[in-house]
Motif scaffolding. Sequence first.
Motif: not given
Length: 335
Positions: A310-335
């Motif tokens: 249960a806490p591992f799922r919460r960690l994944l959800a929180d990390e996913g939300a934070t990094l999704s915003t960062l990647i989209n805002d910064r337009k990060i791509v995997a070159d």
Amino acid sequence: MTTLAPHRSLCCLGRRTLALGAAAFLATAALPAASQSAAWPSKPVRLVVGFAPGGGTDVMARALAQSLSESVGQTFIVDNKPGVSGTLSASEVSRAAPDGYTFLVAPTSVETVNPLLFKSNIVPTRDLAPVMGIGRMQMYLVARPTMDAKDVKQLIDLAKSQPGKLNYASSGPGTPPHLAGELFKQSTGTFITHVPYRGSAPALQDVMASQADFVFDPGIAFPHIKAGKVKLLAVASDRKSPFFPDAPTYADLGIKSASLDIWFGVWAPNKVPVDITERLSREITKALAAPALKERFHSLGAEPTPLETAPFRRLLADEGATLSTLINDRKIVAD
């Protein structure tokens, strides 16, 4: 009228007989699955790792496999399937039979970052089931030995006075050290040039050679920090480092919303029986408490940190939300 009553009784008796027969059949059909779960593991268990032998994830998985083999009495095998930052291994595990004999060991980025950067048929949140977190690594802001900045405040002032002139190395686009760099820039309001490398080792090597200004290192710089070959300016986390307790943290420095630890965990194919994943979770928790395994993790700059489902799922959800915003805002791509 009198002839109908016996007929109804026979019909009722027939229905009851059919119902009992059906229930017995279903119970019998369920027995193999139940007995399989109770006997698990009755053959070798495969731990799939999406990186080459010798890397941090691989070494963690091998230490865990050895401990589990000894405690469970059945062989746990590490199977390396490198490619696309762990996506290929995640895809393989998602297609495996849900019988408790194939699991994925990976950094959380396989679920929180990879789907945003790489094209794949797999959707980890849909196709895999988190079992538990097993450990984490902090990252360290390490600067070249010839840098004028003696601390993070001076580094920030230098970056603001010369926008774009300073650079930081990373192990590649979309990797945790790259994302840590972007979070640092976002939080401090600085413009610093990103220089991607093919791995943490060459990135650190160029910082040591003063070809790059600094790097967010996942722990491989420890001997070089102690030897004075690079400068440790801060722990890129809100938590104190157990390895460098005197190093300032982001919390100490007032740097907000930039902390990024690298978490590692275990996933299963969907529909693995719960009693199997619960048993595996208990065995892993016990293994992570063993002194030998702790020492092996510490040699990588990692902390064995069991985190239930249960806490591992919460960690994944929180990390996913934070990094999704960062990647989209910064337009990060995997070159």
